[in-house]
Write a protein that holds these residues in place. Structure first.
Motif, PDB file in Angstrom:
ATOM      1  N   ARG A 112     -99.957  16.069   3.214  1.00  0.00           N
ATOM      2  CA  ARG A 112    -101.086  16.461   4.072  1.00  0.00           C
ATOM      3  C   ARG A 112    -101.076  17.962   4.345  1.00  0.00           C
ATOM      4  O   ARG A 112    -102.122  18.610   4.363  1.00  0.00           O
ATOM      5  CB  ARG A 112    -101.050  15.676   5.377  1.00  0.00           C
ATOM      6  CG  ARG A 112    -101.470  14.250   5.210  1.00  0.00           C
ATOM      7  CD  ARG A 112    -101.409  13.497   6.503  1.00  0.00           C
ATOM      8  NE  ARG A 112    -101.798  12.112   6.278  1.00  0.00           N
ATOM      9  CZ  ARG A 112    -101.599  11.154   7.145  1.00  0.00           C
ATOM     10  NH1 ARG A 112    -101.032  11.411   8.312  1.00  0.00           N
ATOM     11  NH2 ARG A 112    -101.975   9.919   6.872  1.00  0.00           N
TER      12      ARG A 112
ATOM     13  N   VAL B 238    -102.293  19.750   1.237  1.00  0.00           N
ATOM     14  CA  VAL B 238    -103.744  19.632   1.124  1.00  0.00           C
ATOM     15  C   VAL B 238    -104.438  20.591   2.087  1.00  0.00           C
ATOM     16  O   VAL B 238    -105.429  21.232   1.740  1.00  0.00           O
ATOM     17  CB  VAL B 238    -104.184  18.172   1.365  1.00  0.00           C
ATOM     18  CG1 VAL B 238    -105.681  18.068   1.544  1.00  0.00           C
ATOM     19  CG2 VAL B 238    -103.738  17.292   0.207  1.00  0.00           C
TER      20      VAL B 238
ATOM     21  N   ARG C 217    -106.987  23.487   1.021  1.00  0.00           N
ATOM     22  CA  ARG C 217    -108.351  23.527   1.559  1.00  0.00           C
ATOM     23  C   ARG C 217    -108.708  24.920   2.061  1.00  0.00           C
ATOM     24  O   ARG C 217    -109.849  25.356   1.951  1.00  0.00           O
ATOM     25  CB  ARG C 217    -108.507  22.526   2.702  1.00  0.00           C
ATOM     26  CG  ARG C 217    -108.704  21.126   2.252  1.00  0.00           C
ATOM     27  CD  ARG C 217    -108.947  20.244   3.455  1.00  0.00           C
ATOM     28  NE  ARG C 217    -109.019  18.852   3.051  1.00  0.00           N
ATOM     29  CZ  ARG C 217    -108.997  17.844   3.893  1.00  0.00           C
ATOM     30  NH1 ARG C 217    -108.910  18.058   5.197  1.00  0.00           N
ATOM     31  NH2 ARG C 217    -109.063  16.610   3.450  1.00  0.00           N
TER      32      ARG C 217
END
Length: 114
Positions: A35, A38, A42
């Motif tokens: 997570r 990611v 992003r």
């Protein structure tokens, strides 16, 4: 070719077995790590370039998750719903056949006149 295929299958099988053998704590740490990665990606990437297959997979996966967890997706819930509607519409579109018996070529009337 067959040897490389067997190698890949064996590698994936062993990978699945090791994931099954892991305890819950290691999986939680791995999820947190993924997570965070990611989130970093992003920040660096403005808009992903999705292929139609990617959209199908994301739309299908969205149907498996409850809506409160849709925040995990990098697209809005409205986009997921639109992709799902398009997927269903594409599934149900088919060429419309005319009802009834198809015309018979070359025969104008029955020989007995009936």
């Amino acid at each position: 070719m067959a040897a490389s295929l067997m190698y890949l299958l064996l590698r994936h099988l062993l990978q699945m077995l090791t994931q099954l053998a892991r305890d819950g704590g290691a999986k939680d740490v791995e999820l947190l790590l993924l997570r965070h990665q990611v989130a970093v990606l992003r920040r660096q990437m403005h808009r992903p370039d999705l292929q139609p297959a990617d959209r199908v997979v994301l739309a299908a996966l969205s149907r498996l998750l409850p809506r409160p967890q849709w925040a995990a997706f990098f697209v809005t819930p409205a986009t997921l719903l639109r992709w799902h509607r398009q997927l269903i519409a594409r599934h149900w579109t088919h060429p419309h056949a005319r009802p009834g018996r198809p015309p018979v070529d070359g025969i104008t009337a029955h020989p007995t006149g009936v």
